[in-house]
Motif scaffolding. Structure first.
Motif, PDB file in Angstrom:
ATOM      1  N   GLU A  86      33.952  15.466  80.697  1.00 20.06           N
ATOM      2  CA  GLU A  86      34.342  15.601  82.171  1.00 20.06           C
ATOM      3  C   GLU A  86      33.787  16.923  83.051  1.00 20.06           C
ATOM      4  OE1 GLU A  86      36.681  13.069  79.372  1.00 20.06           O
ATOM      5  OE2 GLU A  86      36.516  15.626  79.882  1.00 20.06           O
ATOM      6  N   GLU A  89      29.990  16.294  83.247  1.00 15.77           N
ATOM      7  CA  GLU A  89      29.349  15.048  84.348  1.00 15.77           C
ATOM      8  C   GLU A  89      29.573  15.740  85.565  1.00 15.77           C
ATOM      9  OE1 GLU A  89      31.642  11.662  82.916  1.00 15.77           O
ATOM     10  OE2 GLU A  89      30.279  11.525  81.149  1.00 15.77           O
ATOM     11  N   LYS A  90      30.948  16.403  85.790  1.00 17.32           N
ATOM     12  CA  LYS A  90      31.198  16.885  87.419  1.00 17.32           C
ATOM     13  C   LYS A  90      30.425  17.773  87.498  1.00 17.32           C
ATOM     14  CE  LYS A  90      33.705  16.906  90.847  1.00 17.32           C
ATOM     15  NZ  LYS A  90      33.899  15.694  91.179  1.00 17.32           N
ATOM     16  N   GLU A  93      26.438  16.617  88.442  1.00 16.53           N
ATOM     17  CA  GLU A  93      26.324  15.458  89.927  1.00 16.53           C
ATOM     18  C   GLU A  93      27.165  17.247  91.082  1.00 16.53           C
ATOM     19  OE1 GLU A  93      30.063  13.622  90.283  1.00 16.53           O
ATOM     20  OE2 GLU A  93      29.663  11.986  88.721  1.00 16.53           O
ATOM     21  N   THR A  94      27.770  18.319  90.952  1.00 21.72           N
ATOM     22  CA  THR A  94      27.622  19.179  91.671  1.00 21.72           C
ATOM     23  C   THR A  94      26.321  19.805  92.254  1.00 21.72           C
ATOM     24  OG1 THR A  94      30.518  19.189  91.328  1.00 21.72           O
ATOM     25  CG2 THR A  94      29.171  20.522  92.373  1.00 21.72           C
TER      26      THR A  94
END
Length: 285
Positions: A86, A89-90, A93-94
């Motif tokens: 998690e 993936e975060k 994206e960021t």
């Protein structure tokens, strides 16, 4: 005291040999590309500051600089290992396309080594069944090229010599023909317009150089110099002008002598003008 040299250490504190191969770190690894050469491990870790609690490692890959001796620098990419999927993936994206040290970085999920090897294997073209792999053409050796060139000029005896020097395959046979270089044609020079009779050349006469003409074709630089020194003239340099072609290059029947001063120049003219040679001041253009 030992003579052994210490291993070079990078600005990240890790020897370049240790970073030459990227080890699989535990956790979920993220690839960070388009890094500036100035970006360090600490700078890479600072980019992932919002996920500091999940960072397991951050490493900028270093490579030796070509022809740079022991100099090493960033390869332009690095890896950050995060504790959870998690968090990885975060982070992607960021942080993807964020600015770091003046560069827009690329953040992606890193591929495992097994997947990279599998993709390399799949990308390698495999010959179709029943189709044999084409053999690579062998480069002709210098001896084979020389023998082929001699064969064009000598006739039937040269091909046998070429076979002894280096056997030529069927695929190389067309290349052997016409391998002899053609002589390059010289461009004709534009003719220089003749100076009208009785007109002095443009420029001013030299105060040290003498033009000596009507020389025998067997007179060389040493003989020209001896002609003046035997008459008590100081000689700085003496040069016979020769043709551009021929071996050896033949004299044109004239040359130039530098006597070093105007006084020696006038002395040489007075002493040697009665000889069979023609002496005059050399003009500077």
């Amino acid at each position: 005291m030992s003579d052994a040299q210490a291993a070079p250490v990078t600005e990240n504190g890790v020897p370049p040999v240790a970073q030459d191969k990227v080890e699989e770190a535990p956790g979920h690894k993220v690839f960070v590309g388009n890094l500036a050469y100035a970006t360090t491990d600490e700078g890479l870790k600072a980019l992932f500051a919002p996920f500091a609690s999940d960072i397991l490692s951050a490493q900028v890959i270093l490579r030796p600089v070509p022809r740079g001796g022991n100099t090493i620098r960033s390869a332009g990419y690095g890896f950050v290992a995060l504790a959870t999927a998690e968090a990885a993936e975060k982070a992607i994206e960021t942080l993807d396309k964020k600015d770091l040290d003046g560069r827009e970085v690329m953040v992606q999920l890193a591929k495992p080594s097994e997947q990279k090897e599998k993709e390399k294997t799949e990308d390698t073209p495999v010959p179709e069944s029943g189709e044999a792999a084409k053999p690579k053409k062998k480069k002709k050796s210098k001896a084979a090229k020389k023998a082929a060139a001699e064969g064009d000029a000598a006739g039937e005896d040269a091909p046998a010599a070429a076979e002894v020097a280096a056997p030529v395959t069927d695929s190389e046979a067309p290349a052997a023909e016409g391998s002899a270089k053609k002589p390059r044609a010289r461009k004709p020079k534009a003719p220089r317009p003749p100076r009208p009779a009785g007109e002095d050349p443009a420029g001013e006469p030299s105060t040290t150089m003498l033009f000596v003409a009507n020389l025998g074709f067997n007179v060389d630089d040493a003989a020209l110099s001896a002609l003046f020194t035997e008459a008590g003239i100081n000689v700085v340099s003496a040069r016979i002008v020769r043709r551009r072609w021929g071996q050896p290059r033949k004299s044109k029947g004239y040359g130039f002598v530098d006597v070093g001063s105007e006084a020696e120049q006038q002395k040489a003219i007075a002493a040697l003008e009665v000889c069979c040679v023609i002496i005059s001041c050399h003009w500077l253009f």
